[in-house]
Design a protein around this motif. Sequence first.
Motif, PDB file in Angstrom:
ATOM      1  N   ILE B  72       0.351  -1.305  -0.019  1.00  0.00           N
ATOM      2  CA  ILE B  72       0.478  -0.111  -0.112  1.00  0.00           C
ATOM      3  C   ILE B  72       0.882   1.182  -0.349  1.00  0.00           C
ATOM      4  N   SER B  73       1.790   1.260   0.731  1.00  0.00           N
ATOM      5  CA  SER B  73       2.881   2.211   1.094  1.00  0.00           C
ATOM      6  C   SER B  73       3.381   2.992  -0.358  1.00  0.00           C
ATOM      7  N   PHE B  74       3.780   1.718  -1.236  1.00  0.00           N
ATOM      8  CA  PHE B  74       4.458   1.716  -1.923  1.00  0.00           C
ATOM      9  C   PHE B  74       3.496   2.532  -3.378  1.00  0.00           C
ATOM     10  N   TYR B  75       2.977   2.013  -3.140  1.00  0.00           N
ATOM     11  CA  TYR B  75       1.655   3.236  -4.502  1.00  0.00           C
ATOM     12  C   TYR B  75       0.908   4.328  -3.945  1.00  0.00           C
ATOM     13  N   SER B  76       1.460   5.179  -4.499  1.00  0.00           N
ATOM     14  CA  SER B  76       0.846   6.572  -4.820  1.00  0.00           C
ATOM     15  C   SER B  76      -1.064   6.208  -4.960  1.00  0.00           C
ATOM     16  N   PHE B  77      -1.559   5.835  -5.305  1.00  0.00           N
ATOM     17  CA  PHE B  77      -2.837   5.805  -5.628  1.00  0.00           C
ATOM     18  C   PHE B  77      -3.329   5.471  -4.268  1.00  0.00           C
ATOM     19  N   PHE B  78      -2.790   4.900  -3.505  1.00  0.00           N
ATOM     20  CA  PHE B  78      -3.169   3.873  -2.619  1.00  0.00           C
ATOM     21  C   PHE B  78      -2.972   4.743  -1.092  1.00  0.00           C
ATOM     22  N   THR B  79      -4.591   5.115  -0.674  1.00  0.00           N
ATOM     23  CA  THR B  79      -4.631   5.328   0.464  1.00  0.00           C
ATOM     24  C   THR B  79      -5.056   5.385   2.089  1.00  0.00           C
ATOM     25  N   ARG B  80      -4.229   5.785   2.872  1.00  0.00           N
ATOM     26  CA  ARG B  80      -4.772   5.558   4.422  1.00  0.00           C
ATOM     27  C   ARG B  80      -5.844   6.455   4.885  1.00  0.00           C
ATOM     28  N   TYR B  86     -14.629  15.043  -3.626  1.00  0.00           N
ATOM     29  CA  TYR B  86     -13.397  15.263  -4.931  1.00  0.00           C
ATOM     30  C   TYR B  86     -12.420  14.895  -4.883  1.00  0.00           C
ATOM     31  N   LEU B  87     -11.660  14.387  -5.877  1.00  0.00           N
ATOM     32  CA  LEU B  87     -10.145  14.209  -5.374  1.00  0.00           C
ATOM     33  C   LEU B  87      -9.206  15.353  -6.589  1.00  0.00           C
ATOM     34  N   ARG B 111      -7.334  28.315  -1.445  1.00  0.00           N
ATOM     35  CA  ARG B 111      -8.192  28.010  -1.895  1.00  0.00           C
ATOM     36  C   ARG B 111      -9.424  27.819  -0.907  1.00  0.00           C
ATOM     37  N   LEU B 112      -8.371  25.554  -0.588  1.00  0.00           N
ATOM     38  CA  LEU B 112      -9.199  24.896   0.484  1.00  0.00           C
ATOM     39  C   LEU B 112      -8.711  25.078   1.304  1.00  0.00           C
ATOM     40  N   GLU B 113      -7.648  25.647   2.267  1.00  0.00           N
ATOM     41  CA  GLU B 113      -6.901  25.763   3.556  1.00  0.00           C
ATOM     42  C   GLU B 113      -6.618  24.245   3.220  1.00  0.00           C
ATOM     43  N   ILE B 114      -5.882  23.362   2.617  1.00  0.00           N
ATOM     44  CA  ILE B 114      -5.313  22.301   2.892  1.00  0.00           C
ATOM     45  C   ILE B 114      -4.145  21.912   2.310  1.00  0.00           C
ATOM     46  N   ASP B 115      -2.795  21.332   2.507  1.00  0.00           N
ATOM     47  CA  ASP B 115      -2.112  20.299   2.046  1.00  0.00           C
ATOM     48  C   ASP B 115      -2.262  19.513   1.229  1.00  0.00           C
ATOM     49  N   VAL B 116      -1.379  19.183   0.698  1.00  0.00           N
ATOM     50  CA  VAL B 116      -0.700  18.219   0.068  1.00  0.00           C
ATOM     51  C   VAL B 116      -1.426  16.717   0.588  1.00  0.00           C
ATOM     52  N   GLY B 117      -2.283  15.368  -0.010  1.00  0.00           N
ATOM     53  CA  GLY B 117      -2.274  14.941   0.790  1.00  0.00           C
ATOM     54  C   GLY B 117      -3.237  15.320   2.238  1.00  0.00           C
ATOM     55  N   GLU B 118      -4.223  16.197   2.583  1.00  0.00           N
ATOM     56  CA  GLU B 118      -4.709  16.074   3.036  1.00  0.00           C
ATOM     57  C   GLU B 118      -6.410  16.902   2.767  1.00  0.00           C
ATOM     58  N   THR B 119      -7.148  16.661   3.551  1.00  0.00           N
ATOM     59  CA  THR B 119      -8.822  16.831   2.928  1.00  0.00           C
ATOM     60  C   THR B 119      -9.430  17.784   3.617  1.00  0.00           C
ATOM     61  N   THR B 120     -10.629  17.837   3.226  1.00  0.00           N
ATOM     62  CA  THR B 120     -11.680  19.630   3.662  1.00  0.00           C
ATOM     63  C   THR B 120     -12.117  18.937   4.627  1.00  0.00           C
ATOM     64  N   GLU B 121     -12.082  19.770   5.916  1.00  0.00           N
ATOM     65  CA  GLU B 121     -13.319  19.407   7.233  1.00  0.00           C
ATOM     66  C   GLU B 121     -14.689  18.567   7.029  1.00  0.00           C
ATOM     67  N   ASP B 122     -15.197  19.460   5.780  1.00  0.00           N
ATOM     68  CA  ASP B 122     -16.465  19.478   5.078  1.00  0.00           C
ATOM     69  C   ASP B 122     -16.175  17.918   4.306  1.00  0.00           C
ATOM     70  N   GLN B 124     -15.222  17.307   1.054  1.00  0.00           N
ATOM     71  CA  GLN B 124     -15.833  17.447  -0.238  1.00  0.00           C
ATOM     72  C   GLN B 124     -14.214  17.077  -1.170  1.00  0.00           C
ATOM     73  N   PHE B 125     -13.226  17.963  -0.111  1.00  0.00           N
ATOM     74  CA  PHE B 125     -12.188  17.970  -1.572  1.00  0.00           C
ATOM     75  C   PHE B 125     -10.759  17.319  -0.768  1.00  0.00           C
ATOM     76  N   SER B 126     -10.430  16.698  -1.694  1.00  0.00           N
ATOM     77  CA  SER B 126      -8.408  16.222  -1.313  1.00  0.00           C
ATOM     78  C   SER B 126      -7.627  16.744  -2.705  1.00  0.00           C
ATOM     79  N   LEU B 127      -7.001  16.735  -1.510  1.00  0.00           N
ATOM     80  CA  LEU B 127      -5.800  17.119  -2.480  1.00  0.00           C
ATOM     81  C   LEU B 127      -3.902  16.639  -3.168  1.00  0.00           C
ATOM     82  N   GLU B 128      -3.819  15.913  -4.033  1.00  0.00           N
ATOM     83  CA  GLU B 128      -2.907  15.745  -3.656  1.00  0.00           C
ATOM     84  C   GLU B 128      -1.707  15.865  -5.255  1.00  0.00           C
TER      85      GLU B 128
END
Lengths: 384, 177
Positions: B72-80, B86-87, B111-122, B124-128
């Motif tokens: 899982i940790s090897f491939y960037s498309f997997f997330t724990r 919306y990704l 705009r989303l107030e998140i960093d890469v790898g994070e998800t907005t509180e609601d 709605q959005f994750s950022l990669e």
Amino acid sequence: MSMCTIPKICSVSDLTALREKLKKENKKISKDDTQQILVCFGGSCLASGAKDVRDALQDELEKAGMSDKVQLVETGCMGPCVAGPVALVGEDRTFYQSLKPEDAKDIVNSHICSGKRVERLMIADEDGKIPAPCRQDMQFFKRQTQVVLRNCGWIDPIQIADTIANDGYAALAKALTGMGPDGVVEQMKISGLRGRGGAGFPTWLKWSFAKAREADTRYVLCNADEGDPGAYMDRSLLEGDPHAIIEGMALAALAIGSNQGYVYVRAEYPLAVERLNIALDQARECGLLGDNIMGTDFCFDLEIKKGSGAFVCGEETALIASIEGKRGEPRPRPPFPAVKGLWGKPTVLNNVETYANVAAIILKGGEWYANIGTEKVREQKYLL
Amino acid sequence: MSISSCTCGQDVTETELMTRLEEVIKENKDKAGGLIPALQMAQIIFGYLPDMVVDRIAEGFNKTITEVAGVISFYSFFTRNPRGKYLVRVCLGTACYVRGGKEVLEAIKKRLEIDVGETTEDRQFSLEVGRCFGACGMAPVVMVNDETYQRVKPARINEFIAQFATDEELVLEGEEK
């Protein structure tokens, strides 16, 4: 969409008869046709709104009562992605660029109905002068000899009838009836085709290594884990002419004695996976993949393996580890995959573009292919 | 089908999801190389790969948890971690990088107030970030779930995000800014 529109092909003569029938009865799907609008549905044009343009064209054709006279074809990548969405219209293949849904009305009313080209949508060629209205006038296309891209941008990639009408699977039929495995390798040798992934290793030699290995099982793999900056040949081919890759891999399988192949596609290419899946289903349904292909002893099937976002998996040993379900870590070579590859079996692994050449070589002969290109590099390369 | 899009509707119970996971395990466990397809399917079912799913897959495939976690940790498309509806994946491949991908990323982060790898509180959005989607002629490119968006401009990020925000408040907030 994956519904197969053609009957099951049980023999080589079935395929020949079907091809003749498709060419004769339905001129619309052959390249010589006159009344077509080809809309590029490559990944880039889709991102710039090709689908809305297509829908608008469909609407306008219906309004003008032309929808049964003009065929709208969703093709693979035509090449000029920067100018997208693009389309080729009418018998002279007028090239329109940067289309918007609003432009559909002019194209249908002016070009289709009254034979008057829409100048504002045409391209100004190198010297900045209009017209270079037609595909054959444009510098961009003029200097191209399309072998790998023979169908890309011309046919609907998810209609197997389009492929067959344009000689799809004819090379496989030829190899199955007359040439046999040795004949295929021989023609590949004459053609001089070298691996298109970058290293340029002679394809026939790789195949003969795997073929010469004593083994109960051999595998044929296709590397579609494209990752070079700014390069998307593999994506364009998978999206624009998936059957060419299937046929090329089937020919490789026949040559080395394999029954199973895998296409490793990167996860960043969902559209390529989707179209290849449709093509695989169609090929299976009409008997061009699976057991006893075209009534012969040859059995071959293909499966897609999706990557999961690891750049290094484009390296062949890492790719094999990934198909095996492991971390995609490369291992030292030798042994090379041709000797010890997937699950320890002899394996041929070629790039998408390499496979897309194979059917053309087998159909027209290695010598024909060897005559293309310059004196030192007697081959073709798909450049971006 | 895609690895990225999450089909975990709120109304689906955990038991139902686990039943679907069992089917996936059953279908893949005896197949050579079945682990990665099973993880891909599990991620589609749950939207991410929580501990209990990883434990169950390891058990089903008769592998150690460390081995599965290693894959899982090897491939960037997997997330724990849970992902948003919306990704958003910003391409930082060479072509996009030189045409301003980094500025696009910064604008989206802001705009989303998140960093890469994070998800907005609601949720709605994750950022990669991504490495080349093969649409270099259209750089800079952003992928949202399975759709590719071309020539994204940092200055117009509010509009860009607003088209996905079904939540009214979020749309309004976007317009105000």
